[in-house]
Write a protein that holds these residues in place. Structure first.
Motif, PDB file in Angstrom:
ATOM      1  N   PRO A 128       0.814  -1.238   0.000  1.00 26.27           N
ATOM      2  CA  PRO A 128       0.000   0.000   0.000  1.00 26.27           C
ATOM      3  C   PRO A 128       0.838   1.274   0.000  1.00 26.27           C
ATOM      4  O   PRO A 128       0.543   2.215  -0.728  1.00 26.27           O
ATOM      5  CB  PRO A 128      -0.838  -0.117   1.266  1.00 26.27           C
ATOM      6  CG  PRO A 128      -0.875  -1.587   1.572  1.00 26.27           C
ATOM      7  CD  PRO A 128       0.442  -2.133   1.113  1.00 26.27           C
ATOM      8  N   THR A 129       1.884   1.315   0.814  1.00 25.86           N
ATOM      9  CA  THR A 129       2.803   2.461   0.847  1.00 25.86           C
ATOM     10  C   THR A 129       4.218   1.930   0.812  1.00 25.86           C
ATOM     11  O   THR A 129       4.470   0.769   1.171  1.00 25.86           O
ATOM     12  CB  THR A 129       2.599   3.300   2.118  1.00 25.86           C
ATOM     13  OG1 THR A 129       2.904   2.485   3.260  1.00 25.86           O
ATOM     14  CG2 THR A 129       1.157   3.799   2.214  1.00 25.86           C
ATOM     15  N   PRO A 130       5.142   2.743   0.384  1.00 23.76           N
ATOM     16  CA  PRO A 130       6.527   2.260   0.307  1.00 23.76           C
ATOM     17  C   PRO A 130       7.072   1.758   1.625  1.00 23.76           C
ATOM     18  O   PRO A 130       7.947   0.885   1.655  1.00 23.76           O
ATOM     19  CB  PRO A 130       7.301   3.494  -0.178  1.00 23.76           C
ATOM     20  CG  PRO A 130       6.276   4.306  -0.895  1.00 23.76           C
ATOM     21  CD  PRO A 130       4.980   4.114  -0.163  1.00 23.76           C
ATOM     22  N   SER A 131       6.551   2.263   2.737  1.00 25.73           N
ATOM     23  CA  SER A 131       7.084   1.861   4.044  1.00 25.73           C
ATOM     24  C   SER A 131       6.284   0.764   4.701  1.00 25.73           C
ATOM     25  O   SER A 131       6.657   0.268   5.767  1.00 25.73           O
ATOM     26  CB  SER A 131       7.122   3.092   4.981  1.00 25.73           C
ATOM     27  OG  SER A 131       5.800   3.613   5.152  1.00 25.73           O
ATOM     28  N   SER A 132       5.155   0.377   4.095  1.00 24.93           N
ATOM     29  CA  SER A 132       4.306  -0.640   4.724  1.00 24.93           C
ATOM     30  C   SER A 132       4.798  -2.039   4.378  1.00 24.93           C
ATOM     31  O   SER A 132       5.636  -2.230   3.490  1.00 24.93           O
ATOM     32  CB  SER A 132       2.856  -0.441   4.302  1.00 24.93           C
ATOM     33  OG  SER A 132       2.738  -0.637   2.902  1.00 24.93           O
ATOM     34  N   GLU A 133       4.208  -2.981   5.079  1.00 28.26           N
ATOM     35  CA  GLU A 133       4.571  -4.379   4.851  1.00 28.26           C
ATOM     36  C   GLU A 133       3.949  -4.883   3.556  1.00 28.26           C
ATOM     37  O   GLU A 133       3.002  -4.320   3.025  1.00 28.26           O
ATOM     38  CB  GLU A 133       4.082  -5.224   6.029  1.00 28.26           C
ATOM     39  CG  GLU A 133       2.565  -5.149   6.203  1.00 28.26           C
ATOM     40  CD  GLU A 133       2.102  -5.861   7.470  1.00 28.26           C
ATOM     41  OE1 GLU A 133       2.175  -7.113   7.444  1.00 28.26           O
ATOM     42  OE2 GLU A 133       1.688  -5.180   8.416  1.00 28.26           O
TER      43      GLU A 133
END
Length: 461
Positions: free
Chosen positions: A136-141
């Motif tokens: 979902p986001t670059p920093s999410s799993e």
């Protein structure tokens, strides 16, 4: 014993078998092509479904969520032919939604931008599975979304494609096979007509077969049959003439036997009976001599019609032994019989009985028609080729007669002796059987004498 094969069956098998093989190979290729494009079409739908579910994955406060209303799940799963399954799982939290027992690959083994297709099984159904990795986001799993569907529509479409492709091919095979069958029958019709024509012929009809309407491929057969018919006709005519001549030759001595027997029975004194018995003996000798020569001709003809089994024979030994058998006969007519041969053996390939008969006929001819007090020479040559020579100092044979003396039952007009005209015919028959050349030389400086030379081309010294 091998069973004869039908030409029709051979032609049909050689023409239709390759066609059947091509159709089967094409059907197999059509099956794999249909399976490939069917999987490609439905895999694309599966991938679209997985991407639609992936859009429902969101990131909230350092964790991911998946929210899909029950009515949306029901719509997603609805299908009147196949069953649809899905599964959403995260790298950290694990299973999030869907069917937990749906097989799926490990998250850390997938690339984020490449879908992964596989086959599996759930609830006893074979399914096709696609798995996509989303973030979902670059920093999410990472979150793995898998969608599966049973294979009913795939198999149904593949069957429809196969029927649409294979049925016309088998129909084409049937139509082609029918035309091959009729074409083969039409092509064999000239042979059947030829067989029917020959079956209706008389056993004595040796006229040529008319081949004006026969195909070119069959004309070689008709030409061969016509050549055979011509040779059979000539053989039959020769045989008929031979039988008639033999019957005529036998009739004369048999009539003499009967007449002299009647004279002997009616004789009043021993002298008349003795004279009649002497004539009976002479007639019996002629009949015996003629029957012997006829048997020799029959033997030589039977050998010539098969593959001769010749043996290696010493021509010197054979000629010497044969000459010894004729010494007493030559002495009875006051004829000197000489023999000249090399000191070494002269070997030829041949039939010993027939070669003895050949020399015996030459000696009988020389003694019968030679001059009393004359000379006969039997000569064996080793070089330049093996040869048997019989020469006498009798009256000789004219050049015109030399062309006829080897015909059966031919006798020189006005010649003395009581021969039946078979001796030299037998000589020629046996010489031809041994691939030997017969050469006649008659009339030297004093225009007397005859020389018969039998040259063996296969002889060796």
């Amino acid at each position: 014993m091998n069973k004869p094969q039908s030409l029709r069956a051979q032609l049909l098998s050689k023409l239709t078998l390759p066609l059947v093989v091509v159709v089967l190979l094409d059907a197999g290729a059509s099956y794999f092509v249909a399976m490939h494009y069917t999987d490609q079409a439905y895999d694309r739908w599966l991938l679209d479904s997985a991407k639609s579910l992936a859009q429902e994955v969101h990131a909230q406060q350092n964790h991911v969520t998946f929210e899909l209303p029950p009515i949306a799940v029901e719509v997603f799963r609805w299908d009147d032919v196949d069953k649809t399954f899905f599964k959403v799982e995260s790298q950290v939290e694990g299973f999030m939604a869907g069917d937990d027992d749906l097989p799926s690959p490990a998250i850390n083994t997938l690339a984020s931008n490449e879908p992964f297709f596989s086959n599996g099984e759930i609830e006893g159904h074979e399914v096709r599975i696609v798995s996509v990795l989303t973030t979902p986001t670059p920093s999410s799993e990472h979150v793995l979304v898998s969608v599966a569907e049973t294979l009913n529509k795939r198999r149904s479409m593949m069957t429809e494609i196969l029927l649409a492709v294979v049925l016309p091919q088998f129909l084409l095979l049937f139509i082609t096979g029918f035309h091959v069958w009729t074409g083969v029958n039409r092509g064999l019709r000239p042979l059947n007509d030829l067989a029917a024509h020959l079956a209706q012929r008389s056993a004595r009809d040796f006229n040529p077969i008319l081949d004006a309407d026969v195909p070119l491929e069959v004309r070689s057969l008709t030409h061969t049959i016509n050549d055979l018919l011509q040779r059979l006709g000539s053989t039959l005519i020769t045989q008929q003439r031979f039988i008639e001549n033999a019957a005529h030759q036998l009739r004369t001595p048999l009539a003499g036997l009967k007449l002299q027997a009647e004279r002997a029975l009616g004789a009043d004194n021993p002298e008349a009976m003795k004279s009649a018995l002497g004539h009976i003996k002479n007639a019996a000798d002629r009949v015996a001599h003629l029957s012997t020569q006829l048997l020799v001709l029959a033997r030589s003809e039977s050998v010539s019609q098969s593959v001769p089994e010749f043996k290696t024979i010493d021509l010197v030994k054979l000629a010497r032994e044969s000459c010894m058998d004729w010494v007493s006969r030559a002495l009875d007519r006051n004829i000197e019989l000489g023999f000249d041969a090399p000191a070494v053996a002269v070997m030829v390939a041949g039939d010993e009985i027939l070669l003895r008969e050949l020399l015996s006929n030459l000696l009988d001819n020389a003694i019968c028609y030679g001059n009393p007090g004359g000379h006969i020479s039997v000569i064996i040559q080793a070089v330049p080729h093996a040869a048997l020579i019989v020469e006498d100092d009798g009256p000789g044979i004219s050049a015109i007669e030399q062309e006829k003396i080897f015909e059966r039952f031919y006798r020189i007009q006005g010649s003395r002796g009581e021969g039946c005209g078979l001796g030299l015919a037998i000589v020629k028959e046996i010489a031809d059987l041994h691939a030997a050349r017969v050469r006649v030389v008659s009339g030297g400086r004093d225009r007397r004498g005859t020389r018969f030379e039998i040259a063996f081309s296969t002889g060796e010294s």
